[in-house]
Design a protein around this motif. Structure first.
Motif, PDB file in Angstrom:
ATOM      1  N   LYS A 170       0.786  -0.929   0.165  1.00 25.95           N
ATOM      2  CA  LYS A 170       0.252   0.525  -0.396  1.00 25.95           C
ATOM      3  C   LYS A 170       0.822   1.489  -0.117  1.00 25.95           C
ATOM      4  O   LYS A 170       1.516   1.602   1.000  1.00 25.95           O
ATOM      5  CB  LYS A 170      -1.376   0.268   1.497  1.00 25.95           C
ATOM      6  N   PRO A 171       0.907   1.648  -1.170  1.00 27.61           N
ATOM      7  CA  PRO A 171       1.841   2.940  -1.414  1.00 27.61           C
ATOM      8  C   PRO A 171       1.264   4.353  -0.593  1.00 27.61           C
ATOM      9  O   PRO A 171      -0.198   4.373  -0.204  1.00 27.61           O
ATOM     10  CB  PRO A 171       1.962   2.973  -2.660  1.00 27.61           C
ATOM     11  N   SER A 175       1.402   9.672  -3.818  1.00 27.93           N
ATOM     12  CA  SER A 175       2.416   8.806  -4.795  1.00 27.93           C
ATOM     13  C   SER A 175       1.710   7.761  -6.586  1.00 27.93           C
ATOM     14  O   SER A 175       2.625   8.733  -7.518  1.00 27.93           O
ATOM     15  CB  SER A 175       3.067   7.847  -4.295  1.00 27.93           C
ATOM     16  N   VAL A 176       0.572   7.706  -6.478  1.00 32.07           N
ATOM     17  CA  VAL A 176       0.265   6.379  -7.428  1.00 32.07           C
ATOM     18  C   VAL A 176      -1.305   7.483  -7.845  1.00 32.07           C
ATOM     19  O   VAL A 176      -2.803   7.454  -6.909  1.00 32.07           O
ATOM     20  CB  VAL A 176      -0.131   5.420  -7.018  1.00 32.07           C
ATOM     21  N   SER A 190      -5.898   3.915  -1.927  1.00 31.71           N
ATOM     22  CA  SER A 190      -4.814   4.095  -2.238  1.00 31.71           C
ATOM     23  C   SER A 190      -4.635   3.070  -3.837  1.00 31.71           C
ATOM     24  O   SER A 190      -5.267   1.877  -3.155  1.00 31.71           O
ATOM     25  CB  SER A 190      -2.682   3.463  -1.050  1.00 31.71           C
ATOM     26  N   GLY A 192      -2.101   0.210  -5.390  1.00 34.90           N
ATOM     27  CA  GLY A 192      -1.226  -0.420  -5.723  1.00 34.90           C
ATOM     28  C   GLY A 192      -0.928  -1.954  -5.824  1.00 34.90           C
ATOM     29  O   GLY A 192      -1.782  -2.439  -6.113  1.00 34.90           O
ATOM     30  N   CYS A 201       6.855  -5.586  -6.712  1.00 28.27           N
ATOM     31  CA  CYS A 201       5.527  -4.911  -5.775  1.00 28.27           C
ATOM     32  C   CYS A 201       6.853  -3.756  -6.200  1.00 28.27           C
ATOM     33  O   CYS A 201       5.976  -2.782  -6.629  1.00 28.27           O
ATOM     34  CB  CYS A 201       5.586  -5.149  -4.739  1.00 28.27           C
ATOM     35  N   TRP A 205       5.565  -0.436  -8.402  1.00 30.59           N
ATOM     36  CA  TRP A 205       4.995   0.544  -7.916  1.00 30.59           C
ATOM     37  C   TRP A 205       5.363   2.038  -8.311  1.00 30.59           C
ATOM     38  O   TRP A 205       4.451   3.269  -8.642  1.00 30.59           O
ATOM     39  CB  TRP A 205       5.276   0.738  -6.008  1.00 30.59           C
ATOM     40  N   GLN A 206       7.022   1.235  -8.674  1.00 22.21           N
ATOM     41  CA  GLN A 206       8.091   2.619  -9.691  1.00 22.21           C
ATOM     42  C   GLN A 206       7.138   3.740 -10.865  1.00 22.21           C
ATOM     43  O   GLN A 206       7.078   4.373 -11.214  1.00 22.21           O
ATOM     44  CB  GLN A 206       8.992   2.452  -9.536  1.00 22.21           C
ATOM     45  N   ALA A 209       3.980   4.884 -10.344  1.00 16.84           N
ATOM     46  CA  ALA A 209       4.123   6.258  -9.696  1.00 16.84           C
ATOM     47  C   ALA A 209       4.275   7.796 -10.503  1.00 16.84           C
ATOM     48  O   ALA A 209       5.292   8.549 -10.254  1.00 16.84           O
ATOM     49  CB  ALA A 209       5.133   5.790  -8.145  1.00 16.84           C
ATOM     50  N   CYS A 378       2.052   4.372   4.129  1.00 11.50           N
ATOM     51  CA  CYS A 378       2.330   3.161   3.276  1.00 11.50           C
ATOM     52  C   CYS A 378       3.467   2.313   4.201  1.00 11.50           C
ATOM     53  O   CYS A 378       3.464   2.393   5.220  1.00 11.50           O
ATOM     54  CB  CYS A 378       4.297   3.755   3.048  1.00 11.50           C
ATOM     55  N   ASP A 402       8.151   5.587   0.897  1.00  8.39           N
ATOM     56  CA  ASP A 402       7.822   4.456   0.115  1.00  8.39           C
ATOM     57  C   ASP A 402       9.056   3.871   0.273  1.00  8.39           C
ATOM     58  O   ASP A 402       9.133   2.519   0.091  1.00  8.39           O
ATOM     59  CB  ASP A 402       6.961   4.619  -0.860  1.00  8.39           C
TER      60      ASP A 402
END
Length: 419
Positions: A170-171, A175-176, A190, A192, A201, A205-206, A209, A378, A402
């Motif tokens: 869970k970021p 961020s997303v 959120s 993720g 993961c 996420w990167q 984001a 996060c 994160d």
């Protein structure tokens, strides 16, 4: 102790056709498969090249109606474009295989859906998979996908990850982008991933984001176990495994301290239920009036509780939350909070058949994970243990941390795999 027993059938999926056939044979995992899109996306370059992607039923897909697991949304217009998270994952080379089952409107931590059916837990037959990202977790645990895109309002990525022996992240909410996802709580939602390992993961996420995909370092920050939150009413197997987890981490060189955090005593006075009830009712009020009879009664009843809250009361709750967020950051500092992800083992389907059983277990399932959502933080859940001793180990920090949380998770994953 990290190892979990996932199906090895992905090794036999040498062709797209074989994987699609296995997905078609799965029960209640997907609400819709997309074999054409899947086959056409093979070999696209990007940091997620050829990673198989499943998408929770609340994210927009071009030309498709987004149902969020609910009959009240079946007559809405098809989406004109993909949700931003989906768009970014696909642009990075991920291959969309289909949409996955979820709790109706994402409103519970157990994963049940009376309309689409609920998938069985692959590790614990006749037990629930956890939710609300239930089909997403099962798609990973059965090796039908490599990345499950989901949402987390109170634990909906981390609970099913813990129940199914996976990693759920869970970021930080900001961020997303949430654009193109059906909201439950604007305050807490959120977006993720769930995957089989931390690195996947982190990369997902990167990408979502909008960050460059880089390998994160392994780091071992101080961990704090709050003695005044999250450790009561634990299933004996969860308590035993969490104790073993702490011993293994200390043996691997981690510094773990126990502390009573005043912010968590104050947190106990916050009416956390108000966020989803008030904000979902505000969004779906008209649908509730016209189509409420079609809804899962348990979801409808929780949403209807929003009528008990005045605008002034909710404003007060938001103010109290803002104060808690600031205090949380101050009190944990550079440490990460370590807790069992979920206080209970995956319940048997019979245990959640009654409204009383459902309500009690849903509250216990969500208790520890909800902390990160309310604190705008996060949080990641890692699998620890095997068989009946399997639990989720959860690391939590405040917003913007994160990479710190993921770097610690990488180190923990490594240490626990090599014990």
């Amino acid at each position: 102790m990290m190892h979990t027993n996932h199906s090895s059938s992905d090794q036999s999926d040498t062709t797209d056709t074989a994987r699609i056939a296995r997905a078609e044979a799965s029960v209640h995992v997907f609400t819709e498969l997309m074999p054409d899109a899947f086959e056409q996306s093979a070999g696209r370059d990007g940091p997620l090249k050829d990673k198989v992607l499943s998408v929770k039923d609340l994210f927009d897909l071009t030309g498709k109606i987004t149902r969020a697991g609910s009959p009240i949304l079946e007559e809405t217009r098809p989406a004109s474009k993909d949700a931003i998270a989906v768009e970014r994952l696909r642009a990075a080379g991920a291959r969309l295989i289909g949409r996955t089952t979820m709790t109706e409107l994402a409103y519970s931590g157990l994963g049940l859906n009376p309309h689409d059916g609920t998938p069985d837990n692959p590790l614990f037959p006749n037990h629930i998979p956890g939710g609300s990202t239930s089909g997403g977790a099962v798609s990973i645990a059965t090796n039908l996908a490599d990345i499950a895109l989901g949402s987390d309002t109170g634990g909906s990525l981390r609970i099913p990850a813990a129940f199914c022996g996976l990693v759920g992240f869970k970021p930080t909410q900001s961020s997303v982008p949430l654009t193109g996802a059906i909201p439950l709580s604007d305050s807490l939602d959120s977006v993720g991933p769930i995957a089989r390992d931390v690195a996947t993961c982190a990369a997902a996420w990167q990408v979502m984001a909008g960050l460059p995909v880089t390998d994160l370092p392994q780091k071992r920050p101080e961990l704090v176990v709050p003695i005044n939150f999250g450790l009561t009413d634990l299933d004996p197997a969860v308590a035993s495994s969490f104790s073993a987890l702490r011993e293994e981490l200390i043996a691997a060189g981690w510094k773990i301290r126990e502390a009573s955090l005043p912010v968590l005593d104050t947190y106990g006075t916050l009416p956390v239920w108000q966020f989803s009830a008030f904000e979902s009712l505000r969004r779906f009020k008209d649908k509730l009036v016209t189509h409420g009879s079609k809804m899962d009664p348990r979801v409808r009843q929780r949403m209807e509780r929003g009528t008990e809250i005045s605008e002034a009361e909710f404003a007060s709750t938001l103010t109290q939350r803002a104060e808690l967020i600031a205090a949380f950051r101050t009190e944990i500092g550079d440490a990460l909070v370590l807790l069992p992800t979920v206080a209970i083992k995956p319940p048997h389907f019979d245990d959640v058949a009654t409204d009383e059983g459902f309500s009690r277990l849903n509250l216990l399932a969500l208790r520890n994970t909800s902390l990160a959502n309310v604190m705008d933080g996060c949080s990641v859940s890692l699998p620890f243990g095997q068989g009946d001793a399997l639990i989720g180990a959860m690391l939590t920090s405040f917003n913007g941390q994160d990479e710190v949380v993921l770097s610690a998770a990488l180190a923990m994953e490594s240490d626990l795999a090599n014990d």
